[in-house]
Design an enzyme around this catalytic site. Structure first.
Site, short mmCIF file in Angstrom:
data_model
loop_
_atom_site.label_atom_id
_atom_site.label_comp_id
_atom_site.label_asym_id
_atom_site.label_seq_id
_atom_site.Cartn_x
_atom_site.Cartn_y
_atom_site.Cartn_z
CE LYS A 8 -1.60 2.91 2.18
NZ LYS A 8 -1.41 4.39 2.01
N GLY A 27 5.97 5.26 9.12
CA GLY A 27 5.20 6.50 9.08
C GLY A 27 5.24 7.21 10.42
CB SER A 28 3.03 9.82 11.80
OG SER A 28 1.75 9.20 11.83
N GLY A 71 1.42 4.80 13.34
CA GLY A 71 2.07 3.56 13.75
C GLY A 71 1.35 2.89 14.91
CD GLU A 86 11.26 4.24 10.84
OE1 GLU A 86 10.93 5.08 11.71
OE2 GLU A 86 11.56 4.55 9.69
CB CYS A 95 12.65 8.04 9.80
SG CYS A 95 11.19 7.72 8.80
CD GLU A 111 9.27 12.31 12.73
OE1 GLU A 111 10.19 11.66 12.18
OE2 GLU A 111 8.12 11.86 12.87
#
Length: 502
Positions: A177, A227-228, A232, A249, A283, A381
């Site tokens: 995806k 992703g975020s 996550g 991750e 990241c 972040e």
């Protein structure tokens, strides 16, 4: 059917099919012009693809390890032979990545397929020391079935390959995806999988609803996500509710320590790359820098000079700093910078939209000083071309401050003192530590974070763990009566008042 970026498609190896869900234009963040169209995968498309990949996987899991490895090497060969100029250009136009970085990402995908092709041949289980004579006791690894790979926009193809290669090597089928921002380049790349059996790998564009449907399906069996943190956690909960293993991750706010012994020019160059690579949308970007008082001022001056030298522009031009992926992404960066400025931070350089690039989602490489731990930019972040430099007294204070975070993905140190390097490697609370060379990865070493930065690991032998299960096997090759089998002998019982007890 060939792939046309102007028409929405999905992919089921080796064919592209017209997508029939709600579509929308993909917009170039560097000039706001259309690049192509993608469509949300429909429930019928999702069901059809899941069924097909499961059917292919049932045959794939029966393929011997040597033959499976040969086909994965053929995928690597296809990557090495491919002309990726069009795919790289699509990636640049979709999300702003400078073209040299896009072409480099694609070219770096082959080794991970070769690594996992041989790793799966080498590591199929474990023979244990036996618990009794005449018995062969071992564990074997087996595939889970079909894995779902929910990908980010920043390294859409390379990070996909990290987990797809591991999953395929374990004997699974894969459904990708892609990130909505990089679906076109991901679809274009899928052509390299034509050597694999029909239906074994698929790519279904879409947003959160597609990801949710793929995770919820009883015909998918593992999840890989990058992703975020918020997304996550949602993915981890959804996978756990279905007892599916997941590798997560979830990003970070990586610290960097500049020690008194560090060569300032080298540290500044490394910091500029770690902070501003891909406009800070990595990241493992260095977002928080703790510079020891003895070198703070000279380091900040050198870093700011490096930042001013970086060229800003469209990724297809001669530039190191492209646009951020979206207006919302730039808005988050601006909010964090303004919050820091309002609380007393000083903008040494940058801190604005470049006047010559008002069209598109550009932001200048920015260096902040006088930052304090209560500022949002030190807690969240940022994911943009901004780095906050904090003055610390010494190495001890730097370690303490670096660890004072909800994140724990990576951490970097610049030093020429061996003791500091070893102490940092031992004491920094992160999944990865770099000394004098940030952002490096290695297919043979685990990639992943601690704390809110994720669960599980990508790459290395550990990178296969989310995609395989173990089976204990006990084989007594010479059947004999065992002394512990029923019935128990009378002298095993203890007589207490006429009652018998086992």
């Amino acid at each position: 059917m060939s792939f046309d970026p102007g028409t929405p498609h999905y992919f089921l190896n080796p064919h592209f099919a017209a997508a029939h869900g709600p579509g929308h234009d993909v917009i170039d963040p560097g000039n706001l012009l259309p690049v192509g169209r993608i469509a949300e995968s429909t429930s019928d498309e999702i069901t059809s693809v899941i069924t097909a990949v499961n059917a292919a996987q049932r045959k794939w899991k029966a393929v011997d390890a040597k033959s499976r490895a040969k086909l994965l090497h053929e995928v690597a060969n296809a990557i090495e032979r491919a002309d990726f100029r069009h795919c790289a250009e699509l990636m640049t136009r979709e999300m702003g990545k400078p073209y040299p970085e896009a072409i480099g990402e694609l070219a770096n995908c082959a080794p991970v397929f070769r690594y996992y092709a041989e790793m799966a041949r080498d590591d199929a289980g474990k023979v244990a020391g036996t618990t009794q004579a005449g018995s062969f006791q071992f564990a074997r690894y087996e595939p889970l079935g079909v894995s779902v790979h929910i990908m980010p926009f920043n390294f859409p193809v390379l990070l996909m390959c990290w987990t797809v290669a591991a999953s395929l090597a374990c004997g699974n089928g894969c459904i990708v995806k892609p990130a909505p921002a990089t679906s076109l380049s991901t679809l274009e790349f899928m052509k390299v999988f034509s050597a694999l059996p029909d239906g074994l790998i698929a790519c279904l564009p879409g947003g959160a609803a597609v990801a949710e449907a793929l995770i919820a399906s009883p015909q998918t069996h593992a999840v890989a996500f990058t992703g975020s943190v918020a997304a996550g956690k949602a993915v981890a909960v959804a996978a756990a509710s279905n007892l599916k293993p997941a590798v997560i991750e979830a990003g970070g706010s990586d610290p960097m320590i500049i020690c008194a012994s560090a060569p300032v020019d080298i540290a500044a160059a490394g910091a500029a790359t770690a902070a501003f690579h891909l406009s800070g949308q990595v990241c493992t970007s260095a977002e928080r820098i703790y510079a020891v008082d003895a070198v703070h001022d000279s380091f900040v001056a050198a870093l700011a000079e490096r930042a001013r030298q970086l060229r800003i522009g469209h990724g297809l031009g001669r530039s190191e700093i492209g646009p951020l992926v979206s207006e919302a992404a730039r808005g988050r960066v601006m909010r964090l910078v303004e919050d820091a400025r309002a609380k007393g931070a000083r903008v040494v350089t940058g801190g604005r939209i470049p006047p010559e690039h008002e069209r598109g989602w550009f932001y200048e490489p920015t260096v902040l000083t006088n930052v304090t731990s209560d500022m949002a930019i030190m807690r969240e972040e940022c994911f943009g071309p901004v780095v906050a430099v904090c003055r610390v007294t010494d190495f001890e204070q730097a370690i303490t401050a670096a660890n004072d975070s909800a994140f724990g993905l990576g951490a970097s140190v610049f030093t020429t003192v061996l003791e500091e390097a070893m102490e940092a490697a031992e004491r920094l609370e992160s999944g990865m530590v770099w000394v004098n060379n940030p952002l490096i990865d290695n297919d043979a070493l685990p990639f992943g974070g601690w704390k809110n930065s994720g669960l599980g690991r990508e790459l290395s032998r550990q990178g296969m763990d989310a995609f395989r299960r173990s089976k204990m096997v006990i084989i007594d090759h010479k059947p004999v009566l065992q002394d512990w089998w029923y019935p128990y002998p009378d002298d095993w019982f203890h007589d207490t008042g006429g009652r018998k007890h086992v």
